[in-house]
Design an enzyme around this catalytic site. Structure first.
Site, mmCIF file in Angstrom:
data_model
loop_
_atom_site.group_PDB
_atom_site.id
_atom_site.type_symbol
_atom_site.label_atom_id
_atom_site.label_comp_id
_atom_site.label_asym_id
_atom_site.label_seq_id
_atom_site.Cartn_x
_atom_site.Cartn_y
_atom_site.Cartn_z
ATOM 1 N N LYS A 146 -1.233 11.774 5.667
ATOM 2 C CA LYS A 146 -0.947 10.702 6.624
ATOM 3 C C LYS A 146 -0.190 9.559 5.941
ATOM 4 C CE LYS A 146 -3.962 7.587 6.962
ATOM 5 N NZ LYS A 146 -4.220 6.249 6.431
ATOM 6 N N LYS A 201 0.844 -1.211 0.000
ATOM 7 C CA LYS A 201 0.000 0.000 0.000
ATOM 8 C C LYS A 201 0.878 1.260 0.000
ATOM 9 C CE LYS A 201 -3.516 2.744 0.396
ATOM 10 N NZ LYS A 201 -4.707 2.908 -0.405
HETATM 11 P P1 NAP Z 1 -13.125 8.325 6.906
HETATM 12 O O1 NAP Z 1 -14.276 8.542 6.005
HETATM 13 O O2 NAP Z 1 -12.528 9.478 7.636
HETATM 14 O O3 NAP Z 1 -13.547 7.172 7.916
HETATM 15 C C1 NAP Z 1 -12.736 6.735 8.956
HETATM 16 C C2 NAP Z 1 -13.631 6.084 9.963
HETATM 17 O O4 NAP Z 1 -12.826 5.590 11.036
HETATM 18 C C3 NAP Z 1 -14.634 7.068 10.579
HETATM 19 O O5 NAP Z 1 -15.890 6.456 10.606
HETATM 20 C C4 NAP Z 1 -14.072 7.313 11.965
HETATM 21 O O6 NAP Z 1 -15.055 7.550 12.936
HETATM 22 C C5 NAP Z 1 -13.406 5.996 12.266
HETATM 23 N N1 NAP Z 1 -12.341 6.190 13.252
HETATM 24 C C6 NAP Z 1 -11.204 6.904 13.101
HETATM 25 N N2 NAP Z 1 -10.469 6.848 14.217
HETATM 26 C C7 NAP Z 1 -11.159 6.081 15.085
HETATM 27 C C8 NAP Z 1 -10.911 5.656 16.403
HETATM 28 N N3 NAP Z 1 -9.796 6.006 17.056
HETATM 29 N N4 NAP Z 1 -11.831 4.874 17.004
HETATM 30 C C9 NAP Z 1 -12.948 4.528 16.350
HETATM 31 N N5 NAP Z 1 -13.255 4.895 15.103
HETATM 32 C C10 NAP Z 1 -12.346 5.665 14.470
HETATM 33 O O7 NAP Z 1 -11.885 7.659 6.132
HETATM 34 P P2 NAP Z 1 -11.921 6.640 4.905
HETATM 35 O O8 NAP Z 1 -11.749 7.414 3.664
HETATM 36 O O9 NAP Z 1 -13.031 5.682 5.050
HETATM 37 O O10 NAP Z 1 -10.511 5.899 5.151
HETATM 38 C C11 NAP Z 1 -10.367 4.859 6.098
HETATM 39 C C12 NAP Z 1 -9.005 4.185 5.866
HETATM 40 O O11 NAP Z 1 -8.958 3.669 4.538
HETATM 41 C C13 NAP Z 1 -7.808 5.116 6.031
HETATM 42 O O12 NAP Z 1 -6.731 4.440 6.613
HETATM 43 C C14 NAP Z 1 -7.509 5.502 4.598
HETATM 44 O O13 NAP Z 1 -6.159 5.891 4.437
HETATM 45 C C15 NAP Z 1 -7.852 4.217 3.861
HETATM 46 N N6 NAP Z 1 -8.229 4.368 2.451
HETATM 47 C C16 NAP Z 1 -9.105 5.337 2.054
HETATM 48 C C17 NAP Z 1 -9.412 5.448 0.698
HETATM 49 C C18 NAP Z 1 -10.378 6.515 0.165
HETATM 50 O O14 NAP Z 1 -10.427 6.720 -1.051
HETATM 51 N N7 NAP Z 1 -11.132 7.198 1.010
HETATM 52 C C19 NAP Z 1 -8.846 4.580 -0.242
HETATM 53 C C20 NAP Z 1 -7.999 3.600 0.202
HETATM 54 C C21 NAP Z 1 -7.684 3.500 1.541
HETATM 55 P P3 NAP Z 1 -15.732 9.013 13.072
HETATM 56 O O15 NAP Z 1 -16.721 9.061 11.943
HETATM 57 O O16 NAP Z 1 -16.348 8.969 14.407
HETATM 58 O O17 NAP Z 1 -14.620 10.011 12.936
#
Ligand code: NAP
Length: 294
Positions: free
Chosen positions: A239, A171
């Site tokens: 990040k 990744k």
């Molecule tokens: P996001 O929309 O910000 O969602 C992250 C989720 O994790 C939120 O629901 C958040 O809760 C929860 N969370 C974060 N910290 C937490 C904690 N300490 N305890 C409990 N819940 C927690 O982000 P995302 O885009 O889905 O990305 C999630 C992961 O996938 C990341 O590592 C990112 O790098 C990876 N990723 C993302 C993408 C993309 O295109 N978005 C693509 C590939 C990989 P709250 O809602 O309460 O804040």
């Protein structure tokens, strides 16, 4: 039949969990914000009070949260997965986090008889919704085989890369390529505009040749449309490059292009652009370019 848990219902987690329910898997879910669980409860999922409770009710627990400390907290925090999981449970971390911390977490879980896979994803929100993610997996081969049918509900290109941490290494490589590609598209389209060519025509011409890339196709179009809605937020991209550069620092490795893009992400965070999509690199290039026309 394996009982499935799912933790983290953000942009990625929500559609991934929904795809598991659509394929007939009953889920126990937990999210920090209660409103995040609504689409899952409508799809029949059961809501647990904590990650510990999810682990008590599941044989395989998927999680996809934000950053390395978040994964540590969800697994080993006071109400974490590790305190509820029985021996033989599999923890599948699909977040993008540090490879070194991943190896540590897998080792700590192994001491409790709990298996772990690191299984970060690529393909963005669209891939999560359509169930076409690329999933790159680190961990034991036999644990990978056990979880594979569930990965197939969420993704298409599913590769067992190697032992614990290898998925996160893949990744990190993905993010080096993605960041440098998007930077290149931003620079090329800015050049076209400032040199007086129609950037839409330039993009169209380049899409048929060696310079074709998914970044040019998808992000190039959105840059020209001024569509910077996430998708993949700058704060997550920053990040990820932080993870990449920190790992490179530890290895004594030069990543000059990735380091330069990371500086642009830093500037965007300072400018309050953390919640824009990664394609907003286009705005940085525009801002730092000379005002004088070529
Ligand atoms: P996001 O929309 O910000 O969602 C992250 C989720 O994790 C939120 O629901 C958040 O809760 C929860 N969370 C974060 N910290 C937490 C904690 N300490 N305890 C409990 N819940 C927690 O982000 P995302 O885009 O889905 O990305 C999630 C992961 O996938 C990341 O590592 C990112 O790098 C990876 N990723 C993302 C993408 C993309 O295109 N978005 C693509 C590939 C990989 P709250 O809602 O309460 O804040």
């Amino acid at each position: 039949m394996e009982r499935i848990g799912f933790i983290g219902l953000g942009i990625m987690g929500r559609p991934m969990a929904l795809n598991l329910t659509r394929k007939g898997h009953g889920l126990t879910v937990w999210a920090r914000r209660r409103e995040s669980v609504a689409p899952l409860t409508e799809a029949g999922a059961r809501v647990a009070a904590s990650p510990r409770e999810v682990a008590r009710e599941a044989d395989i627990v998927f999680l996809i949260v934000s950053d390395t400390p978040d994964v540590e907290q969800v697994i080993f925090g006071g109400d974490g997965i590790a305190h509820g999981a029985a021996r033989g449970t599999v923890v599948v971390d699909m977040s993008t986090i540090s490879p070194a911390t991943t190896r540590d977490l897998a080792g700590q879980l192994a001491q409790r008889g709990i298996e772990m896979l690191d299984a970060p994803v690529s393909g963005g929100e669209t891939g999560a919704v359509q169930g076409t993610l690329s999933i790159m997996v680190g961990g034991k081969p036999e644990v990978f085989e056990r979880v594979k049918p569930f990965f197939q509900c969420m993704g298409k290109n599913i590769v067992h890369v190697g032992p614990a941490g290898a998925g996160q290494v893949a990744k990190a490589c993905n993010q080096i390529l993605a960041a440098v590609n998007i930077e290149g598209v931003a620079e090329a389209l800015n050049f076209a505009i400032r040199a007086g060519a129609d950037p839409r025509k330039v993009r169209e011409a380049l899409l048929g040749g060696f310079a074709y890339s998914k970044a040019l196709e998808v992000h190039g179009q959105r840059m020209l449309d001024g569509d910077f809605k996430p998708g993949f937020k700058i704060r997550l991209f920053q990040k990820d490059l932080g993870i990449v550069l920190d790992s490179a620092h530890q290895m004594g490795l030069a990543l000059p292009a990735a380091a330069m893009v990371a500086q642009h992400f830093n500037a965007q965070m300072g400018a309050g652009e953390g919640d824009l999509d990664g394609n907003s690199l286009f705005r940085v290039i525009d801002r730092i370019s000379a005002a004088k026309e070529l």
